[in-house]
Structure formats: C-alpha cells, structure tokens
Design a protein around this motif. Sequence first.
Motif, PDB file in Angstrom:
ATOM      1  N   ILE A 140      -5.451   0.079   3.565  1.00 60.13           N
ATOM      2  CA  ILE A 140      -6.184   0.813   2.537  1.00 60.13           C
ATOM      3  C   ILE A 140      -7.608   0.309   2.371  1.00 60.13           C
ATOM      4  N   HIS A 141      -8.009  -0.684   3.186  1.00 58.73           N
ATOM      5  CA  HIS A 141      -9.360  -1.247   3.072  1.00 58.73           C
ATOM      6  C   HIS A 141      -9.820  -1.703   4.455  1.00 58.73           C
ATOM      7  N   PRO A 168      -9.953   8.391   1.064  1.00 61.56           N
ATOM      8  CA  PRO A 168      -9.867   9.513   0.124  1.00 61.56           C
ATOM      9  C   PRO A 168     -10.602  10.735   0.652  1.00 61.56           C
ATOM     10  N   ASP A 228      -7.156  11.611   3.285  1.00 65.14           N
ATOM     11  CA  ASP A 228      -6.069  11.735   2.322  1.00 65.14           C
ATOM     12  C   ASP A 228      -6.288  12.852   1.312  1.00 65.14           C
ATOM     13  N   ASP A 276      -1.946  10.739  -2.431  1.00 64.82           N
ATOM     14  CA  ASP A 276      -1.995   9.729  -3.485  1.00 64.82           C
ATOM     15  C   ASP A 276      -3.390   9.162  -3.736  1.00 64.82           C
ATOM     16  N   GLY A 277      -4.253   9.219  -2.726  1.00 65.55           N
ATOM     17  CA  GLY A 277      -5.591   8.668  -2.889  1.00 65.55           C
ATOM     18  C   GLY A 277      -6.560   9.597  -3.594  1.00 65.55           C
ATOM     19  N   TYR A 301      -6.212   4.737   5.344  1.00 70.82           N
ATOM     20  CA  TYR A 301      -6.373   5.874   4.460  1.00 70.82           C
ATOM     21  C   TYR A 301      -7.788   5.930   3.902  1.00 70.82           C
ATOM     22  N   TYR A 314      -5.322  -6.026  -1.327  1.00 70.51           N
ATOM     23  CA  TYR A 314      -6.215  -5.887  -0.170  1.00 70.51           C
ATOM     24  C   TYR A 314      -7.173  -7.059   0.016  1.00 70.51           C
ATOM     25  N   LYS A 333     -17.185   7.417   1.939  1.00 73.74           N
ATOM     26  CA  LYS A 333     -16.155   6.583   2.554  1.00 73.74           C
ATOM     27  C   LYS A 333     -15.691   7.167   3.893  1.00 73.74           C
TER      28      LYS A 333
END
Length: 289
Positions: free
Chosen positions: A223-224, A4, A25, A28-29, A2, A199, A10
């Motif tokens: 997530i990372h 953002p 995303d 939620d992000g 994911y 993470y 990113k």
Amino acid sequence: MYVPGDDTKKINKAVGLDVDFIALDCEDGVAINRKDDARKTIRQFLDELRPKSIKGDLGVRVNSIDTGLCGDDLTSCLSSKNIPDTILLPKVESTEELNWFADKTDSLLKNDQKINLIVYIETALAFVNLTHICQHAVELSNNKRFIAAGLVFGSDDFCASIGASRTEDCSEVSYARQKLVLTAKAFNLQAIDMVYIKYKDLEGLRRQCEQGKRMGFTGKQVIHPSQVPVVQEAFLPNKEQMEWAEGLLKAFEEHQKSGKGAFTYRGSMIDMPTMKQAQNVLELSKLAK
C-alpha cells in the motif's frame, strides 16, 4: 501496489516506480462519495496511456458485485482505449458471481480481447466455497474472455467476517493463509498474501514476507512505495539460494548419469522432490529477469 483511483498525482507517481503490478483502486481505497471520480480518473488514464509507459502489469480493482457498483466500474475501464491487463474482483463468495462477471466481460470486450482475473477471498463463506470458486474460474477461462490468474487473501475483511482479533504473529489467519495457497496451487493460480498495514514498519513487513514465502505465496499486496523493494527482495531468490539450486541441479545430473537416485548434497539427502524445489528457485529467478 494499490493506488487510489481518484488521485491523479499518486497514479502518475506509481507509473514511474519499479513495481511488478499497479492496481488502480475503485474499492476500499476510495471514499463512497468519490467512486465516480475514481472511475473517470482511471478511464482518462487508460485512454491516454502510452505504450510501455508502465514497467509492470496494470490492473483495476473494481467494487464487489454485491455493492451494485461493479457494473459501472467494468463498463468504464473495459471500454477504454487501452484496457487494463487485469481486473481484481473483491469479496467473491460463490460461482454465481463468476458467472455474472463472465457475462459482463463478454458483453464489453471486443474481438479477441481477454483480461486476467484475480479473485479476492475475504470471508468465511468464500473459504468454504474456495475449491468450487477456483474450479469454476478455471473452467470459465476456457470459453470466456478472462483468464483465471490468481487469488488474493483479504485478511482484514476475513478477520471481520469470523470475529477474529489481529495479532503480529498472524496466528489467527494461519489456517486461512495456508488453505488459500494450497487451493491456488492445485489450480495453477498465483497466491498473493495479505497487506501489512503498518507501512512504516519495514522490518515487520520483511518478517511477514519471509513467513508468507515459506508458506508458498508468490507475492504480496503493498500500500506504499517504500514496501515495494522489501517485498521484491523477500520473494525473489537470493544469491545463496541461487547457488544452492544451481549446484544441486548440477550434482543431480551427474548422479543420474552414474545411475544413482538419491544422493547427499551439502549434508542433506536429495531426491526428486528436492530437485523440483531447486528448479522452482531457478524458474522464479528467470521469470523475474
């Protein structure tokens, strides 16, 4: 993985990673007051996307239908110059939501355009309706503009839904994880396991990956960037597994020629189900390459 949707830095970093799937995303992000920024940033990225600039697949995780934001998310990303490979649809609980999604994508996509659909199962009601959701998604794929591709287990929302407390051994979600795998495989869908939110704890991630793989999951959410190689290593066949599978299939062929059914291989009794497991190992390795 994911990323953002409102963070250009990113997104650009993620494009250069050796990751199987990038999920831009909107959900939620992204903070509630940044949803429109995420929409615009993702749209700009898709419009400017150069062919083959991403190693893996590219998807967009939209907001759930019940938020009232999903329509704008879909309109933005599916009318872009380069549409994403996949739409990730969160918090699906009923077949009616799939009907809404099908109608929306039909109105937005042009000519022969089709996208993959990954459905998130995150609540108690979703699990109660899971078989109907999967069956309906597959049936809609026959004459709509999306292809039902997989299920994702949203463990944190699920725990909130049933009032469970999270534990390191994941015992509180063991039934839900296995039910998701079982139902996904019954409809030939991929089953993607839950996020490991610590993470920095790569060893804990590795243990949970190995557990998920044993259960039958075909992948895992991350997530990372540091989590990516750990997950890939855990879910792909290792050298020992490859040697076992290749040797077993060779022995199977030899025994078949001599008219033998079950036989012993490395101290274990082998029959057709074990042979199919070996075929799965080699097929996964082939796909990864």
